[in-house]
Design a protein around this motif. Structure first.
Motif, short mmCIF file in Angstrom:
data_model
loop_
_atom_site.label_atom_id
_atom_site.label_comp_id
_atom_site.label_asym_id
_atom_site.label_seq_id
_atom_site.Cartn_x
_atom_site.Cartn_y
_atom_site.Cartn_z
N GLU A 188 13.82 2.93 -21.43
CA GLU A 188 13.31 2.99 -22.95
C GLU A 188 12.40 4.01 -23.14
OE1 GLU A 188 11.26 2.79 -26.57
OE2 GLU A 188 10.42 2.31 -24.33
N ARG A 189 11.64 4.49 -22.10
CA ARG A 189 10.55 5.39 -22.23
C ARG A 189 11.13 6.86 -22.04
NH1 ARG A 189 5.64 3.02 -21.42
NH2 ARG A 189 5.45 1.43 -23.10
N VAL A 190 12.22 6.95 -21.11
CA VAL A 190 13.12 8.21 -20.83
C VAL A 190 13.92 8.40 -22.20
CG1 VAL A 190 15.00 9.17 -19.61
CG2 VAL A 190 13.01 7.91 -18.47
N ARG A 191 14.51 7.36 -22.95
CA ARG A 191 15.30 7.71 -23.92
C ARG A 191 14.42 8.19 -25.12
NH1 ARG A 191 17.91 2.60 -22.54
NH2 ARG A 191 16.46 1.49 -23.96
N ASP A 242 20.59 16.90 -22.54
CA ASP A 242 20.59 17.60 -21.20
C ASP A 242 19.18 17.89 -20.86
OD1 ASP A 242 23.22 17.06 -21.19
OD2 ASP A 242 23.74 19.31 -21.52
N ALA A 243 18.63 17.59 -19.61
CA ALA A 243 17.09 17.92 -19.40
C ALA A 243 16.91 17.45 -17.88
CB ALA A 243 16.20 17.07 -20.28
N ALA A 244 15.90 18.26 -17.29
CA ALA A 244 15.31 17.68 -15.93
C ALA A 244 14.11 16.85 -16.53
CB ALA A 244 14.70 18.65 -15.44
N VAL A 245 14.17 15.52 -16.07
CA VAL A 245 13.28 14.61 -16.54
C VAL A 245 12.50 13.92 -15.22
CG1 VAL A 245 12.98 12.23 -17.44
CG2 VAL A 245 14.59 13.82 -18.46
N ARG A 246 11.17 13.91 -15.48
CA ARG A 246 10.33 13.17 -14.34
C ARG A 246 9.54 11.74 -15.06
NH1 ARG A 246 7.61 17.00 -9.81
NH2 ARG A 246 9.55 18.28 -9.17
N VAL A 247 9.46 10.84 -14.21
CA VAL A 247 8.53 9.68 -14.59
C VAL A 247 7.49 9.52 -13.57
CG1 VAL A 247 8.83 7.32 -15.20
CG2 VAL A 247 10.87 8.65 -15.75
N TYR A 248 6.38 9.57 -14.20
CA TYR A 248 5.30 9.61 -13.18
C TYR A 248 4.55 7.94 -13.61
CZ TYR A 248 5.40 14.78 -12.90
OH TYR A 248 5.75 15.91 -12.56
N VAL A 249 4.18 7.58 -12.68
CA VAL A 249 3.72 6.10 -12.54
C VAL A 249 2.18 6.19 -12.06
CG1 VAL A 249 3.53 3.77 -12.13
CG2 VAL A 249 5.70 4.98 -12.20
N PHE A 250 0.97 5.96 -12.97
CA PHE A 250 -0.32 5.97 -12.64
C PHE A 250 -0.77 4.60 -12.85
CE2 PHE A 250 0.73 10.07 -14.46
CZ PHE A 250 0.52 11.07 -13.67
N TRP A 251 -1.72 4.38 -12.19
CA TRP A 251 -2.70 2.97 -12.63
C TRP A 251 -4.12 3.26 -12.58
CZ3 TRP A 251 0.69 -1.93 -12.20
CH2 TRP A 251 0.11 -2.78 -12.83
#
Length: 268
Positions: A76-79, A89-98
């Protein structure tokens, strides 16, 4: 618009909101040294190996932070970020911080123009470095970046990471595979199990090309006829590692590329 111009600044969202102020990036700025991520190439809102990317994020969040990460939330966050950037079309990165005391992780999604690995044969310079916790795609890759820069300054395309005794592990930002005339051999030393590597490992045998794990050392490179590297951007042949030359095996690359390109994309 389906693809952002190459000069466009990245579209960044943090927890589903456009990052427009310094406060929006406070958690990544303060806690970016202890985080993990995945990088994917999106085409027409589809990603090869999407379930592997989601599984990677969930497993790493479990290991690093002690809690799981819902794959549907990530999707959902990427969409939402793709919609916000107005692209398919894209280069997508998903980072996880806490952040300390936080009840849930912070997810940062970046959207950049799509990228494809240049198909030109690569020259790699071996360097004495093993990533800490290599099975995790974590931040803090100063050594990888610096060794890559040193390799390019020396006339190579990138660095090849090695352990004691010249054990080959992985590329600075790639996995590497070798061909002995019969099988594709992936180094069995600790490394990141890349998504493109995983897709090929599972599908190459169906094309009649065995895919195995085995020890690879710098002084044993002469046993291999060819080599290639993989990452989220694609696949490219290797023409040289240090002073060892490799022929570009056209039939091998044709098979590997056809298997990769036949892999369906999962809808984000």
């Amino acid at each position: 618009m389906t693809t952002p111009p190459a000069s466009a600044a990245p579209h960044i969202e943090v927890d589903g909101r456009r990052a427009t102020t310094a406060d929006d990036l406070l958690v990544p700025a303060l806690h970016g040294g202890y985080a993990h991520f995945t990088a994917m190439q999106v085409r027409d809102r589809g990603v090869r190996g999407l379930r592997l990317h989601l599984a990677r994020l969930d497993a790493a969040t479990q290991e690093v932070f002690g809690a799981g990460l819902d794959g549907e939330l990530v999707r959902e966050r990427v969409r939402h970020a793709l919609d916000g950037a107005g692209v398919h079309d894209a280069a997508v990165r998903v980072y996880v911080f806490w952040a300390p005391e936080a009840e849930a992780p912070t997810l940062m999604v970046t959207v950049r123009p799509p990228a494809t690995m240049p198909p030109t044969p690569r020259a790699l310079m071996s360097v004495p470095y093993e990533r800490p916790f290599p099975h995790l795609k974590h931040l803090g890759g100063f050594a990888q970046t610096h060794y890559g820069r040193l390799a390019r300054n020396a006339g190579f395309d990138d660095a090849l990471l090695t352990g004691p005794g010249g054990v080959v592990t992985e590329g600075a930002i790639t996995n590497i595979a070798f061909y002995d005339g019969t099988s594709v051999v992936w180094p069995d030393a600790p490394s990141l199990h890349g998504v493109t590597m995983a897709l090929l490992e599972a599908r190459l045998p169906q094309s009649g090309l065995p895919s195995v794990r085995g020890p690879v050392t710098l002084d044993g490179l002469g046993a291999y006829r060819a080599a290639f590297v993989t990452n989220a951007q694609g696949i490219a042949p290797v023409r040289r590692i240090d002073d060892t030359e490799f022929a570009v095996d056209g039939e091998l690359m044709k098979t590997v590329m056809s298997v990769y390109e036949a892999t369906p994309r999962d809808r984000v």
